[in-house]
Design an enzyme around this catalytic site. Structure first.
Site, PDB file in Angstrom:
ATOM      1  N   LYS A 104      -6.601  13.262 -16.562  1.00  8.08           N
ATOM      2  CA  LYS A 104      -6.795  14.068 -17.784  1.00  8.08           C
ATOM      3  C   LYS A 104      -5.516  14.066 -18.634  1.00  8.08           C
ATOM      4  O   LYS A 104      -5.256  13.123 -19.320  1.00  8.08           O
ATOM      5  CB  LYS A 104      -7.197  15.498 -17.420  1.00  8.08           C
TER       6      LYS A 104
ATOM      7  N   ASP B 123      -7.656  23.311  -7.129  1.00  3.78           N
ATOM      8  CA  ASP B 123      -7.759  22.290  -8.170  1.00  3.78           C
ATOM      9  C   ASP B 123      -7.099  22.889  -9.411  1.00  3.78           C
ATOM     10  O   ASP B 123      -7.626  23.813 -10.025  1.00  3.78           O
ATOM     11  CB  ASP B 123      -9.236  21.954  -8.430  1.00  3.78           C
TER      12      ASP B 123
ATOM     13  N   TYR C 232     -15.614  22.130  -9.372  1.00  7.07           N
ATOM     14  CA  TYR C 232     -16.014  20.856  -9.996  1.00  7.07           C
ATOM     15  C   TYR C 232     -17.169  20.246  -9.178  1.00  7.07           C
ATOM     16  O   TYR C 232     -17.093  20.186  -7.936  1.00  7.07           O
ATOM     17  CB  TYR C 232     -14.773  19.954  -9.997  1.00  7.07           C
TER      18      TYR C 232
ATOM     19  N   ARG D  71       0.826  -1.217   0.000  1.00 14.50           N
ATOM     20  CA  ARG D  71       0.000   0.000   0.000  1.00 14.50           C
ATOM     21  C   ARG D  71       0.865   1.274   0.000  1.00 14.50           C
ATOM     22  O   ARG D  71       0.395   2.341  -0.326  1.00 14.50           O
ATOM     23  CB  ARG D  71      -0.910  -0.029   1.232  1.00 14.50           C
TER      24      ARG D  71
HETATM   25  C1  LIG Z   1     -11.503  20.020 -12.569  1.00 16.75           C
HETATM   26  C2  LIG Z   1     -11.603  18.588 -12.175  1.00 16.75           C
HETATM   27  N1  LIG Z   1     -11.162  18.225 -10.966  1.00 16.75           N
HETATM   28  C3  LIG Z   1     -11.238  16.951 -10.542  1.00 16.75           C
HETATM   29  C4  LIG Z   1     -11.784  15.969 -11.340  1.00 16.75           C
HETATM   30  C5  LIG Z   1     -11.884  14.573 -10.820  1.00 16.75           C
HETATM   31  O1  LIG Z   1     -10.935  13.746 -11.406  1.00 16.75           O
HETATM   32  P1  LIG Z   1     -11.162  12.169 -11.494  1.00 16.75           P
HETATM   33  O2  LIG Z   1     -12.166  11.973 -12.588  1.00 16.75           O
HETATM   34  O3  LIG Z   1      -9.818  11.637 -11.815  1.00 16.75           O
HETATM   35  O4  LIG Z   1     -11.670  11.722 -10.164  1.00 16.75           O
HETATM   36  C6  LIG Z   1     -12.251  16.307 -12.617  1.00 16.75           C
HETATM   37  C7  LIG Z   1     -12.846  15.269 -13.490  1.00 16.75           C
HETATM   38  O5  LIG Z   1     -13.555  15.561 -14.433  1.00 16.75           O
HETATM   39  C8  LIG Z   1     -12.163  17.652 -13.038  1.00 16.75           C
HETATM   40  O6  LIG Z   1     -12.628  18.045 -14.240  1.00 16.75           O
END
Ligand SMILES: Cc1ncc(COP(=O)(O)O)c(C=O)c1O
Length: 384
Positions: free
Chosen positions: A203, A178, A106, A53
């Site tokens: 992404k 973020d 988000y 882990r």
């Molecule tokens: C701006 C943003 N933050 C976080 C996330 C979450 O990422 P994950 O899909 O890898 O959980 C996304 C996913 O679309 C996103 O667009």
């Protein structure tokens, strides 16, 4: 910010195993739950990795690259972008605290704060993403954390990061951003005063829409250690296969990002000239309301933006998206293929006025810009 020249060499050479006769260029993938010790007395040492882990050499290399990219102190890795947000947030709050969350966050981050944190007795207050230093008016002695996302999800407002970070520091409040949109290539929030910068590595770093991953880069040791302990206690772990895929994507993220960024800007600049489009929400476009702020703090754009179409019945908005041939219909961005979504059903805002038309988001992949443009043109012609 590092230049592309600095980044491209670092991203190629950092986090690699020492070269020797017949060694592979990249770290070999190790799959393990149990790690063996030579002697029983080693079982309780805390200076060596004792269990699956706790990661592998591939995880270490990946963390090193994220730390370098963001000019941070150290990085924690998570199994998804959302987990890279929720884990560090949990390490910073306790019952009775308040957090301030940008209204442009988000959706699942918003939902986590409004439900999970609420159940823990933590209150979330939403603020206007364009609030800047006036965030000071929302800080009370219960405020523990300010969450930022710039540009915001779906609507792409740019935040005054240094102004918010400065107010936060003067009130002893932590900040977490973020930073997924910029991939850390066009924005480094930690030198601007932010404490934690989070990536949905799913992404751009994954880059091929086939792996989920997250990373949180910390500016200082104390926050890192606290979040590391919380992540351990929550049982956080990510698969070596997934870490390997992300590390592989990291090696080529810069040229992919640059092509996708150029395509998204070219499409945005073309869309703004069209009569069937009311607004283009892309901070790198010169008439975006936050363009100057974006220019001050960012060195480039991202691959994703939205448009507000001229008013159209919902049925025709869906017809427009269905008519696109090169843009897949799906969530996410940063992959090699282009995507489009209708945003209205998921748009939740406490502070913003209602948009004057339907909101559609485009994520640009690696197709030719001219082909993507023709695709959007023919789909618009079917509904306007
Ligand atoms: C701006 C943003 N933050 C976080 C996330 C979450 O990422 P994950 O899909 O890898 O959980 C996304 C996913 O679309 C996103 O667009």
């Amino acid at each position: 910010m590092k230049t592309d020249a600095e980044l491209s060499t670092k991203l190629t050479h950092m986090g690699r195993p020492a070269a020797g006769l017949g060694t592979s260029v990249s770290h070999p993938l190790t799959r393990a739950s149990t790690l063996l010790f030579e002697k029983a007395e080693d079982l309780y040492r805390n200076d060596i990795r004792g269990y699956g882990r706790h990661g592998t050499a591939v995880h270490d290399a990946l963390a090193e690259l994220f730390t370098e990219l963001e000019s941070g102190f150290d990085t924690l890795l998570f199994s998804s972008g959302l987990a890279a947000l929720t884990g560090p947030i949990l390490s910073m709050v306790k019952p009775g605290d308040q957090i301030l969350l940008t209204d442009s966050a988000y959706g699942p981050t918003r939902s986590f704060c409004q439900t999970f944190l609420k159940r823990m007795g933590i209150e979330t207050l939403f603020y206007d993403p364009r609030i800047g230093s006036n965030i000071a008016h929302h800080i009370t002695d219960k405020t523990r954390l300010i969450l930022l996302e710039s540009p915001g999800s779906l609507t792409f407002e740019v935040q005054d990061i240094p102004a918010i970070a400065k107010v936060a520091k003067s009130h002893n409040v932590k900040t977490l951003i973020d930073n997924t949109w910029s991939a850390g290539i066009t924005l480094n929030p930690l030198p601007l005063g932010i404490d934690v910068s989070v990536h949905a590595a799913t992404k751009y770093f994954g880059g091929h829409s086939d792996v989920m991953y997250g990373a949180a880069v910390f500016a200082n040791e104390a926050d890192f250690k606290k979040a590391q302990q919380t992540a351990k206690q929550l049982g956080n772990a990510s698969s070596p296969d997934d870490a390997y895929q992300i590390l592989r994507g990291f090696r080529s993220v810069l040229p992919r990002f640059r092509q996708q960024e150029a395509t998204s800007l070219a499409l945005a600049e073309w869309l703004i000239t069209r009569d069937d489009v009311q607004h283009v929400l892309h901070p790198a476009v010169s008439d975006h309301p936050d363009h100057q702020l974006w220019k001050r703090d960012f060195t480039g754009g991202g691959c994703i933006f939205s448009v507000v179409l001229k008013p159209l019945p919902d049925k025709n908005v869906l017809e427009f998206i269905d008519a696109l041939k090169l843009f897949g219909i799906g969530y996410s961005y940063g992959g090699f293929e282009s995507l489009a979504i209708h945003c209205d059903p998921q748009l939740r805002r406490s502070h913003a006025d209602k948009l004057p038309g339907p909101l559609v988001r485009f994520a640009c992949g690696l197709e030719s810009m001219e082909d993507l443009k023709s695709d959007i043109e023919q789909a618009l012609a079917q509904v306007f």
